[in-house]
Motif scaffolding. Structure first.
Motif, short mmCIF file in Angstrom:
data_model
loop_
_atom_site.label_atom_id
_atom_site.label_comp_id
_atom_site.label_asym_id
_atom_site.label_seq_id
_atom_site.Cartn_x
_atom_site.Cartn_y
_atom_site.Cartn_z
N ILE A 61 0.84 -1.21 0.00
CA ILE A 61 0.00 0.00 0.00
C ILE A 61 0.87 1.25 0.00
O ILE A 61 0.62 2.22 -0.73
N GLU A 62 1.94 1.23 0.81
CA GLU A 62 2.84 2.39 0.88
C GLU A 62 3.56 2.60 -0.45
O GLU A 62 3.74 3.73 -0.90
N GLU A 64 2.53 1.72 -3.39
CA GLU A 64 1.54 2.22 -4.35
C GLU A 64 1.31 3.72 -4.14
O GLU A 64 1.29 4.50 -5.09
N HIS A 65 1.16 4.10 -2.87
CA HIS A 65 0.93 5.51 -2.53
C HIS A 65 2.12 6.36 -2.99
O HIS A 65 1.94 7.43 -3.59
N ASN A 68 2.11 6.79 -6.74
CA ASN A 68 1.10 7.76 -7.19
C ASN A 68 1.53 9.20 -6.91
O ASN A 68 1.36 10.08 -7.74
N LEU A 69 2.11 9.42 -5.71
CA LEU A 69 2.55 10.77 -5.36
C LEU A 69 3.70 11.21 -6.27
O LEU A 69 3.72 12.35 -6.75
N LEU A 72 2.39 12.11 -9.62
CA LEU A 72 1.69 13.39 -9.59
C LEU A 72 2.68 14.55 -9.55
O LEU A 72 2.45 15.61 -10.15
N LYS A 93 4.71 20.85 -5.88
CA LYS A 93 5.00 19.60 -6.62
C LYS A 93 6.22 18.90 -6.04
O LYS A 93 6.26 17.68 -5.93
N SER A 95 7.13 19.00 -3.01
CA SER A 95 6.75 18.38 -1.73
C SER A 95 6.04 17.05 -1.96
O SER A 95 6.10 16.16 -1.12
N LEU A 96 5.37 16.93 -3.11
CA LEU A 96 4.76 15.64 -3.45
C LEU A 96 5.84 14.58 -3.65
O LEU A 96 5.72 13.45 -3.18
N GLU A 99 7.30 13.69 -0.31
CA GLU A 99 6.41 12.81 0.45
C GLU A 99 6.45 11.39 -0.12
O GLU A 99 6.45 10.41 0.64
N HIS A 103 7.41 7.93 1.94
CA HIS A 103 6.60 6.70 1.96
C HIS A 103 7.39 5.51 1.44
O HIS A 103 7.25 4.39 1.92
N LEU B 54 -4.81 19.40 -10.31
CA LEU B 54 -3.76 18.64 -9.62
C LEU B 54 -4.20 18.31 -8.19
O LEU B 54 -3.99 17.20 -7.70
N ARG B 58 -4.60 14.73 -6.32
CA ARG B 58 -4.09 14.43 -4.97
C ARG B 58 -5.21 13.83 -4.12
O ARG B 58 -5.00 12.87 -3.37
N ILE B 61 -5.72 10.28 -4.93
CA ILE B 61 -4.65 9.45 -4.37
C ILE B 61 -4.89 9.20 -2.88
O ILE B 61 -4.74 8.08 -2.39
N HIS B 65 -5.62 5.66 -1.04
CA HIS B 65 -4.76 5.23 0.08
C HIS B 65 -5.63 4.89 1.29
O HIS B 65 -5.44 3.85 1.94
N ASN B 68 -7.42 1.60 0.79
CA ASN B 68 -6.53 0.45 0.97
C ASN B 68 -6.22 0.19 2.44
O ASN B 68 -6.21 -0.96 2.88
#
Lengths: 257, 257
Positions: A61-62, A64-65, A68-69, A72, A93, A95-96, A99, A103, B54, B58, B61, B65, B68
């Protein structure tokens, strides 16, 4: 037979709890106490494996997260914004991506510091348990066979004593050379049967003592393993929690406009 | 023609920057300065829309998360673990549900407090910009037409003056009743052409002043809108960051064995 005294009277210890046989839940037959203990141990290891599987799911799950981040953060939406607002937007962006990184690190640490150790489901454990099982079962069989021998010897002695008694009564009725011979022979046989019984009782006591010692040693060892398992899992759940905590801490520090 | 003096000499302001026409990047034709400004404004609104998209991504996402994590917290893996370890394990699963809840709340707040406001992409904006565009273009056309009238009147006056001059020379050569009449007529026409020119110049000045006022008013208004847009986006990016921060804070506090 008197109740066996408790070895650790003030505590709940394995070495005092699995001596008796338990009625089967289905009502037919009984379950050897020691087998119950072994099943409990095997179930414990299964639990540990199941926990590591759940951690594995969490890792997925982490990951995958994070994926995705990160994706993005690469998105070009509003990339043409200009000036200081454009910079702030780029920071959002960025910071995404930060993050996502956090994760990803979290999932990697979950793998190396929690899942793997939990999964180190000592593959020999099941084999070791089977060995214990066979060993104790052999000792129980031996004990049962010794008990049967004692019973048999006791019966033989009883018969010999009855035979001797009968022959002694015959001698009182009619004295004869042959009867005297028979009595002597019966006396010898009776003494022999007494000696046999003594020997069987000795063997039984020896087997009982062996079984007792092995039960105590093994239950203490199994208890040690269980304590070890619980402590090991407790430590890894703490580690899991701390990693999660650190992840949120880190996330907090990376985000800011 | 002298350079127009700057209205706000010490600042970079819209009202001083979009008067001239700019050569088209393709090299053919020119781009009206005011149209450049309008394009910039429209692009700004597009950026705002793109940012809200955007944020929408987010949100998706975070929702994914949360879904899940919630699903994992419902997982029955190792649910049969017993004693205090079983309780700790239940706590681990509970913390997954708590974390899912936090992410869900985060996504809901992102939607209500960031995405929606950013998306409130005033649909009238494009229409308003078009109205501005047409208005300024009309004023420019009027100005150009007044300029043409001035040129025409100037030419007419020049012709009348040349005619008057010619006729005056003819009078010097040969005095006649008819020539005198012609001169008077030419004088009247010349005076008339002079008046026409004056009137055209007045009209031109009036149109120029109207265009100037409208340019200043409109550029100031557009600048105000841009400042408003930047401030509005800045506030929402801050809100985004704070929500993210709070989410991690909250996560930190919910997790613990």
């Amino acid at each position: 037979m008197p109740e066996q005294p408790l070895l650790k009277p003030m505590e709940w210890r394995y070495c005092d709890c699995f001596w008796a046989d338990k009625k089967d839940p289905q009502g037919k037959g009984t379950m050897v106490g020691f087998k119950l203990l072994l099943q409990k141990q095997l179930k414990g290891k299964q639990m540990q494996k199941a926990m590591s599987e759940l951690v594995r799911e969490r890792i997925k799950i982490e990951e995958e997260h994070a994926k995705n981040l990160a994706k993005l953060s690469q998105n070009l939406l509003a990339a043409q914004e200009e000036g200081s607002l454009g910079e702030a937007w780029a920071q959002v962006k960025k910071s995404l991506a930060d993050e996502a990184e956090v994760h990803l690190k979290f999932s990697a640490k979950l793998h190396s510091e929690v899942e793997k150790s939990l999964m180190n489901f000592c593959e020999n454990f099941k084999k070791d348990m089977k060995k214990c099982d066979h060993h104790i079962a052999d000792l129980r069989k031996q004990l049962a066979s010794c008990y049967a021998s004692v019973e048999k010897a006791r019966k033989a002695l009883t018969e010999q004593q009855r035979d001797l008694e009968m022959k002694t009564q015959q001698l009182e009725i009619k004295l004869s050379k042959k009867t005297e011979e028979d009595i002597k022979k019966a006396q010898r046989k009776s003494t022999q049967a007494g000696d046999d019984l003594m020997r069987c009782v000795d063997l039984y006591n020896q087997a009982q003592s062996e079984w007792f010692d092995e039960m105590v040693t093994t239950t203490l060892e199994l208890e040690r393993l269980e304590v070890e398992r619980v402590e090991m899992i407790r430590q890894h759940l703490c580690q899991y929690t701390q990693l999660q905590h650190k992840t949120h801490m880190f996330n907090q520090s990376t985000v800011g406009l």
